[in-house]
Design a protein around this motif. Structure first.
Motif, short mmCIF file in Angstrom:
data_model
loop_
_atom_site.label_atom_id
_atom_site.label_comp_id
_atom_site.label_asym_id
_atom_site.label_seq_id
_atom_site.Cartn_x
_atom_site.Cartn_y
_atom_site.Cartn_z
N THR A 109 0.86 -1.17 0.00
CA THR A 109 0.00 0.00 0.00
C THR A 109 0.90 1.23 0.00
O THR A 109 1.81 1.33 0.82
N SER A 110 0.69 2.11 -0.92
CA SER A 110 1.47 3.33 -0.96
C SER A 110 0.58 4.52 -0.64
O SER A 110 -0.64 4.47 -0.83
N SER A 111 1.19 5.56 -0.15
CA SER A 111 0.39 6.73 0.25
C SER A 111 0.07 7.61 -0.92
O SER A 111 0.59 7.57 -1.96
#
Length: 111
Positions: A109-111
């Motif tokens: 999961t990336s921001s």
């Protein structure tokens, strides 16, 4: 991406500092001299056994990423070749009988 996680145990008689030094300054250069670097090759060292706040029968989590299975298989063929010297080198700093590794499906999961 193909991800491999390995839990590795230091050979008895080595201090944590000796273990980290050998892995980083001897083993990693040996491996990288045999085969191209994986897309990711990290070593995550646990604290000294007496300082851990959790039980663990390993001392480092090694994380490798490859573009695909064929790339991983070609890398392993070079690194694990009978004449590579890797098994002999691992015996100098690892308890190879306690090595555990898995190829896993990674979700990030990336921001």
């Amino acid at each position: 991406m193909i991800t491999t996680i390995a839990l590795l145990k230091a050979r008895g008689g080595l201090s944590r500092d000796e273990f980290v030094d050998y892995y980083e300054n001897h083993h990693v250069p040996l491996v990288l001299g045999l085969a191209p670097s994986p897309a990711l090759y990290t070593r995550n060292y646990l604290p000294e056994p007496g300082s851990r706040r959790f039980p663990a029968d390993f001392d480092v989590i090694t994380h490798l990423k490859f573009a695909d299975e064929a790339t991983r298989d070609a890398w392993l063929a070079l690194v694990l070749a009978e004449d590579s010297g890797v098994a002999e080198d691992e015996a100098r700093f690892l308890d190879r009988s306690r090595t555990r590794s898995w190829t896993v499906e990674e979700h990030a999961t990336s921001s």
